[in-house]
Scaffold this active site. Structure first.
Site, PDB file in Angstrom:
ATOM      1  N   ASN A  62     -24.324  -9.229  74.105  1.00 11.14           N
ATOM      2  CA  ASN A  62     -22.977  -9.697  73.801  1.00 11.14           C
ATOM      3  C   ASN A  62     -21.950  -8.618  74.159  1.00 11.14           C
ATOM      4  O   ASN A  62     -22.208  -7.424  74.017  1.00 11.14           O
ATOM      5  CB  ASN A  62     -22.829 -10.173  72.350  1.00 11.14           C
ATOM      6  CG  ASN A  62     -23.278  -9.188  71.296  1.00 11.14           C
ATOM      7  OD1 ASN A  62     -24.111  -8.326  71.547  1.00 11.14           O
ATOM      8  ND2 ASN A  62     -22.736  -9.320  70.106  1.00 11.14           N
ATOM      9  N   CYS A  73     -21.076 -14.203  74.459  1.00  6.29           N
ATOM     10  CA  CYS A  73     -22.404 -14.073  73.842  1.00  6.29           C
ATOM     11  C   CYS A  73     -23.430 -13.551  74.846  1.00  6.29           C
ATOM     12  O   CYS A  73     -23.298 -13.748  76.069  1.00  6.29           O
ATOM     13  CB  CYS A  73     -22.887 -15.434  73.355  1.00  6.29           C
ATOM     14  SG  CYS A  73     -21.920 -16.142  72.021  1.00  6.29           S
ATOM     15  N   GLU A  75     -26.421 -14.652  75.479  1.00  5.12           N
ATOM     16  CA  GLU A  75     -27.100 -15.706  76.250  1.00  5.12           C
ATOM     17  C   GLU A  75     -26.337 -16.022  77.531  1.00  5.12           C
ATOM     18  O   GLU A  75     -26.913 -16.147  78.611  1.00  5.12           O
ATOM     19  CB  GLU A  75     -27.206 -17.002  75.427  1.00  5.12           C
ATOM     20  CG  GLU A  75     -28.086 -16.901  74.208  1.00  5.12           C
ATOM     21  CD  GLU A  75     -27.321 -16.536  72.948  1.00  5.12           C
ATOM     22  OE1 GLU A  75     -26.414 -15.673  73.016  1.00  5.12           O
ATOM     23  OE2 GLU A  75     -27.633 -17.101  71.886  1.00  5.12           O
ATOM     24  N   CYS A 112     -25.052 -20.433  69.925  1.00  4.25           N
ATOM     25  CA  CYS A 112     -23.832 -21.159  69.543  1.00  4.25           C
ATOM     26  C   CYS A 112     -23.654 -22.378  70.445  1.00  4.25           C
ATOM     27  O   CYS A 112     -24.357 -22.537  71.455  1.00  4.25           O
ATOM     28  CB  CYS A 112     -22.614 -20.236  69.634  1.00  4.25           C
ATOM     29  SG  CYS A 112     -22.027 -19.963  71.314  1.00  4.25           S
TER      30      CYS A 112
HETATM   31  N1  THU Z   1     -23.461 -13.889  69.452  1.00  2.00           N
HETATM   32  C1  THU Z   1     -24.307 -13.927  70.523  1.00  2.00           C
HETATM   33  O1  THU Z   1     -24.231 -13.085  71.428  1.00  2.00           O
HETATM   34  N2  THU Z   1     -25.225 -14.908  70.567  1.00  2.00           N
HETATM   35  C2  THU Z   1     -25.459 -15.826  69.582  1.00  2.00           C
HETATM   36  O2  THU Z   1     -26.344 -16.659  69.704  1.00  2.00           O
HETATM   37  C3  THU Z   1     -24.619 -15.813  68.368  1.00  2.00           C
HETATM   38  C4  THU Z   1     -23.485 -14.856  68.381  1.00  2.00           C
HETATM   39  C5  THU Z   1     -22.490 -12.785  69.366  1.00  2.00           C
HETATM   40  C6  THU Z   1     -21.046 -13.163  69.519  1.00  2.00           C
HETATM   41  C7  THU Z   1     -20.388 -12.010  68.799  1.00  2.00           C
HETATM   42  O3  THU Z   1     -20.280 -10.906  69.689  1.00  2.00           O
HETATM   43  C8  THU Z   1     -21.364 -11.641  67.701  1.00  2.00           C
HETATM   44  O4  THU Z   1     -22.621 -12.173  68.109  1.00  2.00           O
HETATM   45  C9  THU Z   1     -21.001 -12.167  66.329  1.00  2.00           C
HETATM   46  O5  THU Z   1     -20.767 -13.514  66.359  1.00  2.00           O
END
Ligand code: THU
Length: 160
Positions: A62, A73, A75, A112
């Site tokens: 992320n 994110c 992913e 998400c």
């Molecule tokens: N986040 C991800 O990278 N992947 C997920 O599946 C859920 C959330 C990140 C977004 C943000 O940088 C942090 O996690 C908190 O939400």
């Protein structure tokens, strides 16, 4: 009126030892990736690893931003990078984990909604299901077809 039920099946594992060597490598790559997360605001370091049909594994993390919505994110960072570098190679699987408060999460985190949309677009694009591994400290949840996480999805077919 017709009632339609949509079923999502998940498989829950208690140990990485239950997976084959390629899967273990993918899972471990997602765990290694968390150290490269840029998450100074949430301090929730997410690592993703994408397995391509040619055996290549691409990882991503992320990437946050002081202007919060500008971040992305893990992913989507991993998938977009994989698809930019290898636009012809199908994505077979993605593993995701998170590290926060000095330890890996106890409960697997699901992607998400926006990441689900991107994962489903990717499997539609390559016409092959993407297997998802949600990885926590001691438990791994597997979803065999990303579309079951986003049923009734919007895709290219509605644009014609
Ligand atoms: N986040 C991800 O990278 N992947 C997920 O599946 C859920 C959330 C990140 C977004 C943000 O940088 C942090 O996690 C908190 O939400």
């Amino acid at each position: 009126m017709k009632k339609v039920d949509i079923i999502t099946t998940t498989y829950e594992y208690d140990s990485i030892e239950e997976f084959n060597e390629v899967e273990k490598r993918l899972i471990n790559k997602s765990k290694e990736a968390v150290k490269n997360a840029y998450a100074p605001y949430s301090k929730f370091n997410v690592g993703a690893a994408v397995l391509l049909a040619n055996g290549e594994i691409i990882s991503g993390t992320n990437q946050e931003n002081a202007a919060y919505p500008s971040g992305l994110c893990a992913e989507r960072v991993a998938i977009f990078y994989a698809n930019s570098k290898f636009p012809e190679i199908p994505v077979k699987a993605i593993a995701v984990t998170a590290f926060t408060n000095n330890k890996f999460i106890e409960t697997p985190i699901p992607p998400c909604g926006s990441c689900r949309q991107v994962i489903v677009e990717t499997q539609t694009r390559f016409k092959t299901p993407i297997k998802i591994y949600l990885v926590s400290k001691n438990k791994i949840t597997v979803i065999e077809d990303a579309k079951t996480l986003l049923p009734i999805n919007f895709d290219e077919h509605f644009l014609t």
